[in-house]
Design an enzyme around this catalytic site. Structure first.
Site, short mmCIF file in Angstrom:
data_model
loop_
_atom_site.label_atom_id
_atom_site.label_comp_id
_atom_site.label_asym_id
_atom_site.label_seq_id
_atom_site.Cartn_x
_atom_site.Cartn_y
_atom_site.Cartn_z
CG ASP A 200 -1.95 1.13 1.16
OD1 ASP A 200 -2.32 1.53 0.05
OD2 ASP A 200 -2.34 1.62 2.24
CD GLU A 445 0.65 -5.80 7.31
OE1 GLU A 445 0.11 -5.82 6.18
OE2 GLU A 445 0.47 -4.89 8.12
CE1 TYR A 482 -2.85 -1.41 10.15
CE2 TYR A 482 -3.41 0.86 10.65
CZ TYR A 482 -2.49 -0.09 10.21
OH TYR A 482 -1.24 0.31 9.83
CD GLU A 518 1.84 -1.33 9.72
OE1 GLU A 518 0.66 -1.22 9.29
OE2 GLU A 518 2.77 -1.80 9.05
#
Length: 625
Positions: A200, A445, A482, A518
């Site tokens: 991303d 990841e 998240y 994160e």
């Protein structure tokens, strides 16, 4: 969305390689010539992207092959022009510059002349005066070639440097990608294809860091230095190994000097130890009143033959510190260290990933203003000069390789593994001596469900298979999550429950310290709503506060850090309807202006730092800085 990676901590040893990649530094025996500026540039827009090789553009001046434009180096080429096709171009681009080499470098055959490229994305081939001198597979890391014999063939000619760079990503590159051809003539023009990526951020390309010429003695020179430091009470220890290329009869003298230039220890021989009385340790920012203390190690090499005596001198900054990990703590110099910092990107308007000193200095000022003591080089190695700044300012670094977006089963073959190992070798070889670097991040990841379960790995994901495979081989578990954004979007009340469960599950299974590597939420600056709604500044603030409440509970036990995603907004590829001109999870805009969340972090980070009780008076009140 719960995503997890593991990071291998650097404790008492480093990987030693046969050849070095010392940062070019001027000394009594070494000179450096920077080749930054405007280069001639041409993209190979032929359908095959191979016209430049077929016509051998490297054999003569690039302008003779066709139209060229000016292109700044270092910089990504994508955002420099008004040509939309160049912004998304995939394939070979060609750079060229003619350089005047000092006459003495050419006439004195005892001088070794080296061409060094700080990084180019992704695959590079380099010619000098039409002669191929090197090629390199991979971005973000330096490569070099000795060119003395080439430029001496015609001492009167200028040195013409040609660099072809290809940004194509495949399933065997790091990061990986695929090329997809659209063959339906009713929907797409002839030859239309796209570069698919699995990460991303925008796939910026070009020559991103400085191009240099530097010299060393030719017959012999210092090729590599490795230092591993330790201390006991007030005595420091610098264990060293020096690799020398050339004369076997060379004599080595090593002198360790403090900031004032006073000799504090000396030794001789290629392997040994320097003992430092009343040592000044390297401490992280806000952990000590004198952070980032660096000694200077002078390596003086002397050798003689029948005709003359020559020397080589290299100066290496050295920070004396230790790193250790327990089941619940991360220790720097035997003191608990808590990571309160950021994730970053090498990303800015116009320059893309191009190295830019004003931007770097601004970012360091912002990080210190907000009380950040650390960052992760997400998701690739950053410029060497950035790590040097970290050394000097005491900013702790988690050093990450470009292993991001490893999602496809075809990226787990032997070719990919071999390339990944080469990249890790290059990364460690380049950064092993930086006191600021305390961990290596092997990947971000990755999907590991396809791996051979008998093969140890140093990273994990959230799949059950990976949970059983990776964590025993690492020192620290890092978690990306998240909650209330990608997962249960808009429901802030789930954060305390799900975050607590996340920590409890991971620690119960592995008994390893955990970093929240994160977390965050996209925010459009100036967009407000109360009650908080997604994409507003109030929602980003609320997400952070909910996470922080749980961090405060768990850091009393085994949570050792928190790194916000992200320091600043950054560009992403077009194609995702969740991205409006880039990822907006930054606490600063892409132009480095603060959102409301930056002040939340500033208050928190300074409070966390002040809990140590070791800060001098003036640093306890950052508003007065």
């Amino acid at each position: 969305m719960l995503r997890v990676l593991c990071l291998l901590a650097v404790v008492d040893s480093v990987l030693l390689l046969d050849s070095g990649m010392l940062f070019p530094r001027e000394s009594a025996s070494r000179e450096v010539k920077e080749l930054n500026g405007l280069w001639a540039f041409r993209a190979d827009i032929s359908p095959s992207r191979n016209q430049g090789f077929e016509e051998a553009w490297y054999k003569s001046r690039l302008i003779e092959s066709g139209p060229v434009i000016d292109m700044p180096v270092p910089a990504s080429y994508n955002d420099i022009t008004q040509d939309p096709s160049l912004r998304t171009f995939t394939g070979w681009v060609w750079y060229e510059r003619e350089v005047v080499v000092p006459t003495r470098w050419i006439t004195d055959e005892e001088i070794r002349v080296v061409l060094r490229v700080g990084s180019a994305h992704y695959y590079s081939v380099v010619w000098v005066n039409g002669v191929k001198v090197t090629e390199h597979n991979g971005g973000h890391l330096p490569f070099e070639a000795e060119i003395g014999s080439v430029i001496r063939k015609d001492p009167t000619a200028k040195c013409r440097i040609t660099i072809a760079v290809n940004n194509t990503l495949t399933l065997e590159t790091l990061p990986p990608g695929t090329i997809q051809y659209m063959n339906d003539p009713t929907r797409y023009p002839k030859g239309f294809f796209v570069q698919n990526i699995f990460f991303d951020f925008f796939n910026y390309a070009g020559i991103h860091r400085s191009v240099l010429l530097y010299t060393t003695p030719k017959a012999f020179y210092v090729d590599d230095i490795t230092v591993v430091t330790d201390f006991s009470d007030n005595a420091g220890l610098v264990n060293y190994k020096v690799s020398v290329k050339g004369s076997a009869a060379a004599t080595l003298k090593l002198t360790l000097m403090d900031k004032e230039g006073h000799c504090v220890a000396s030794s001789s021989g290629s392997v040994g130890a320097l003992k430092v009385a009343d040592v000044k340790l390297w401490w992280p920012y806000l952990m000590h009143e004198n952070p980032g203390y660096l000694y200077s190690l002078e390596v003086h090499l002397t050798a003689a033959n029948d005709k003359s005596t020559s020397e080589d001198v290299y100066l290496l900054p050295v920070g004396i510190r230790t790193v250790k990990v327990s089941s619940t703590q991360f220790l720097i110099n035997n003191k608990p260290f808590y990571f309160h910092g950021v994730n970053k990107h090498e990303d800015s308007d116009i320059r893309g990933k191009g190295f830019d000193w004003p931007l770097i200095v601004k970012d360091f000022n912002l990080m210190k203003w907000m009380g950040a003591n650390s960052f992760r080089t997400s998701h690739y190695p950053y410029a060497e000069e950035i790590l040097q700044m970290c050394d000097q300012h005491g900013i702790v670094v988690i050093d990450e390789c470009p292993g991001v977006g490893i999602k496809d089963i075809r990226s787990f073959g032997n070719a990919s593994l071999t390339h990944h190992l080469v990249v890790m070798d290059e990364l460690v070889r380049r950064d092993k001596n930086h006191p600021s670097v305390v961990m290596w991040s092997v990947a971000n990841e990755p999907v590991l469900g396809y791996l051979d379960p008998t093969r140890p790995v140093t990273y994990i994901t959230n799949s059950n298979y990976a949970r059983d495979l990776g964590a025993p081989y690492v020192d620290v578990v890092c978690v990306n999550s998240y909650f209330s954004w990608y997962h249960d979007p808009g429901y802030l009340e789930v954060i305390p429950i799900q975050l607590n469960t996340q920590f409890e599950d991971w620690y119960a299974k592995y008994q390893k310290p955990i970093i929240q590597s994160e977390y965050g939420a996209d925010t459009l600056p100036g967009l407000h709503n109360d009650p908080p709604l997604m994409f507003t500044e109030e929602y980003q603030q609320a997400v952070l506060q909910h996470y922080h409440n749980v961090f405060d509970q768990k850091r009393k036990h085994y949570v050792i850090g928190e790194l916000i995603w992200n320091f600043a907004d950054f560009m992403t590829v077009q194609g995702s309807i969740t991205r409006v001109v880039g990822n907006k999870k930054g606490v600063f805009t892409r132009q480095r202006q603060p959102k409301a969340a930056a002040f939340i972090l500033k208050e928190r980070y300074w409070r966390l730092a002040n809990e140590t009780g070791k800060l001098p008076y003036w640093t306890k009140y950052p508003c007065s800085l």
